[in-house]
Design an enzyme around this catalytic site. Structure first.
Site, PDB file in Angstrom:
ATOM      1  CE1 TYR A  72       1.028  -0.267   4.444  1.00 38.07           C
ATOM      2  CE2 TYR A  72       0.000   1.893   4.378  1.00 38.07           C
ATOM      3  CZ  TYR A  72       0.788   0.973   5.025  1.00 38.07           C
ATOM      4  OH  TYR A  72       1.344   1.280   6.233  1.00 38.07           O
TER       5      TYR A  72
ATOM      6  NE  ARG B 260       6.608   4.554   0.417  1.00 34.12           N
ATOM      7  CZ  ARG B 260       6.293   5.370   1.418  1.00 34.12           C
ATOM      8  NH1 ARG B 260       7.229   5.723   2.305  1.00 34.12           N
ATOM      9  NH2 ARG B 260       5.084   5.852   1.547  1.00 34.12           N
TER      10      ARG B 260
ATOM     11  NE  ARG C 250      -5.390 -19.914   4.215  1.00 36.49           N
ATOM     12  CZ  ARG C 250      -4.446 -20.732   4.680  1.00 36.49           C
ATOM     13  NH1 ARG C 250      -4.390 -21.980   4.253  1.00 36.49           N
ATOM     14  NH2 ARG C 250      -3.542 -20.308   5.554  1.00 36.49           N
TER      15      ARG C 250
ATOM     16  CG  HIS D 235       1.001 -20.800   2.679  1.00 35.42           C
ATOM     17  ND1 HIS D 235      -0.118 -21.500   3.055  1.00 35.42           N
ATOM     18  CD2 HIS D 235       1.417 -20.153   3.787  1.00 35.42           C
ATOM     19  CE1 HIS D 235      -0.369 -21.283   4.338  1.00 35.42           C
ATOM     20  NE2 HIS D 235       0.562 -20.469   4.808  1.00 35.42           N
TER      21      HIS D 235
ATOM     22  CE  LYS E  22       3.051   3.430   3.227  1.00 31.21           C
ATOM     23  NZ  LYS E  22       3.157   3.505   4.672  1.00 31.21           N
TER      24      LYS E  22
ATOM     25  CD  GLU F  73      10.026   2.124  10.329  1.00 23.16           C
ATOM     26  OE1 GLU F  73       9.805   3.102   9.593  1.00 23.16           O
ATOM     27  OE2 GLU F  73       9.850   0.941   9.960  1.00 23.16           O
TER      28      GLU F  73
ATOM     29  CG  LEU G 251       8.077   2.729   4.704  1.00 30.67           C
ATOM     30  CD1 LEU G 251       7.735   1.450   3.956  1.00 30.67           C
ATOM     31  CD2 LEU G 251       6.818   3.518   4.988  1.00 30.67           C
TER      32      LEU G 251
HETATM   33  N1  PDD Z   1       2.697   5.071   7.438  1.00 30.78           N
HETATM   34  N2  PDD Z   1       7.444   4.005   8.865  1.00 30.78           N
HETATM   35  C1  PDD Z   1       6.309   3.286   8.936  1.00 30.78           C
HETATM   36  C2  PDD Z   1       6.351   1.953   9.572  1.00 30.78           C
HETATM   37  C3  PDD Z   1       5.111   3.822   8.423  1.00 30.78           C
HETATM   38  O1  PDD Z   1       3.977   3.096   8.483  1.00 30.78           O
HETATM   39  C4  PDD Z   1       5.112   5.133   7.861  1.00 30.78           C
HETATM   40  C5  PDD Z   1       3.883   5.769   7.302  1.00 30.78           C
HETATM   41  C6  PDD Z   1       6.330   5.836   7.809  1.00 30.78           C
HETATM   42  C7  PDD Z   1       6.436   7.218   7.203  1.00 30.78           C
HETATM   43  O2  PDD Z   1       6.402   7.171   5.795  1.00 30.78           O
HETATM   44  P1  PDD Z   1       5.857   8.411   4.939  1.00 30.78           P
HETATM   45  O3  PDD Z   1       6.614   9.601   5.372  1.00 30.78           O
HETATM   46  O4  PDD Z   1       6.116   8.032   3.546  1.00 30.78           O
HETATM   47  O5  PDD Z   1       4.375   8.530   5.259  1.00 30.78           O
HETATM   48  C8  PDD Z   1       7.479   5.237   8.313  1.00 30.78           C
HETATM   49  C9  PDD Z   1       1.452   5.530   6.842  1.00 30.78           C
HETATM   50  C10 PDD Z   1       1.189   6.984   6.945  1.00 30.78           C
HETATM   51  C11 PDD Z   1       0.321   4.643   7.340  1.00 30.78           C
HETATM   52  O6  PDD Z   1       0.565   3.454   7.483  1.00 30.78           O
HETATM   53  O7  PDD Z   1      -0.802   5.128   7.521  1.00 30.78           O
END
Ligand code: PDD
Length: 283
Positions: free
Chosen positions: A32, A51, A99, A101, A146, A178, A202
């Site tokens: 996503y 990304r 379903r 894997h 992501k 993070e 991320l």
């Molecule tokens: N998440 N690290 C993680 C684990 C995140 O889920 C996010 C953002 C970020 C920051 O990334 P960016 O600056 O590109 O938004 C870092 C989004 C906002 C979410 O899951 O809703």
């Protein structure tokens, strides 16, 4: 009723349905993006699409659209939801399959997108900062993807909320990586510092914007490992994301960060970030 996008069509959210055998539902098998929209324009669109492409490649989901198709789909949805400021959520799953894997041979990815309100943090939060706690990073070892399977992130965030904090700062092998849904910055020894990109975190788009603004405005900065004990020594700690922008952490694990108030580097960067947004709105 917000308008959503599902597999090539815009329709009211309540009418959008995904089959129960979609691998996104069964396995969390998808990726996503969250793209902030200011003044009806997507912010850093090509970086978000890059990304997304990287995430799709990593998990071997074929990219269902060209860049131009993604851009058109996103702009249509922004317009259908009235323009202005929005948070655009986009997800691609591996689609419907019995379903198993093992990956289906000819997947037909499901593309879903929706618009959510984008509310910048309230003035009170910016003036006081937030509380955060440190927690062990219980996620997998490919956090640069992501992925929609966010169970560890959800549980980490909830553990923070249960402790009266707004975010969890994650620790792996003694290093801060993070937040549960944000990147991490600290002001340490006079330098704005953020952990380097890699599989532990991320690669946030907001993170890149902040590093660019620091470079353009002469704020000393570096990408370097942040040890757990550096957090206690930091003058400032921030968490950043597309939806939360930049939030100063003023209490960490019940101890004040610096003097317990948002610091001068935060104030400077916050102003630069807002000016950048205003420039985008003005076209
Ligand atoms: N998440 N690290 C993680 C684990 C995140 O889920 C996010 C953002 C970020 C920051 O990334 P960016 O600056 O590109 O938004 C870092 C989004 C906002 C979410 O899951 O809703």
């Amino acid at each position: 009723m917000p308008i959503v996008h599902l597999n090539g069509k815009n329709l009211p959210a309540e009418e959008a349905c995904v089959p129960v055998l979609d691998r996104g539902f069964i396995f969390g098998d998808g990726v996503y993006e969250v793209i902030p929209v200011f003044g009806g324009r997507p912010f850093r669109l090509s970086e978000h699409l890059q990304r997304l492409e990287n995430s799709l490649d990593e998990v071997r989901i074929p990219n269902p659209h060209s860049r131009a198709q993604w851009a058109a789909l996103i702009q249509d949805l922004i317009d259908a939801n009235g323009g202005g400021d929005q948070s655009l959520y986009l997800q691609v799953t591996r689609g419907q399959a019995p379903r198993d894997h093992a990956l289906p041979e000819n997947p037909a990815p499901t593309v879903f997108a929706m618009s959510n309100p984008l509310k910048p943090p309230a003035d009170e939060i910016l003036e006081q900062g937030i509380k955060a706690i440190t927690l062990d990073d219980i996620r997998w070892t490919r956090c640069h993807i992501k992925a929609t399977s966010l169970l560890p992130n959800i549980l980490l965030r909830q553990t923070a909320l249960d402790a009266g904090a707004a975010e969890a700062i994650l620790i792996r092998d003694g290093y801060a990586t993070e937040g549960a849904a944000s990147n991490l910055f600290v002001v340490l020894d006079g330098q704005l510092t953020t952990p380097p990109k890699g599989p532990r975190l991320l690669p946030g788009i907001t993170r890149d914007v902040i590093l660019e603004l620091a470079a353009a405005h002469g704020i000393p900065h570096r990408e370097a490992d942040v040890r757990r004990e550096d957090l206690a020594a930091a003058d400032e700690i921030w968490v950043t994301s597309s939806t939360k922008e930049i939030l100063p952490v003023t209490t960490l694990d019940d101890a004040a960060v610096g003097n317990g108030k948002p610091g001068p580097v935060f104030k400077k960067m916050y102003a630069l970030y807002q000016a950048n947004k205003a420039a985008l709105r003005a076209g």
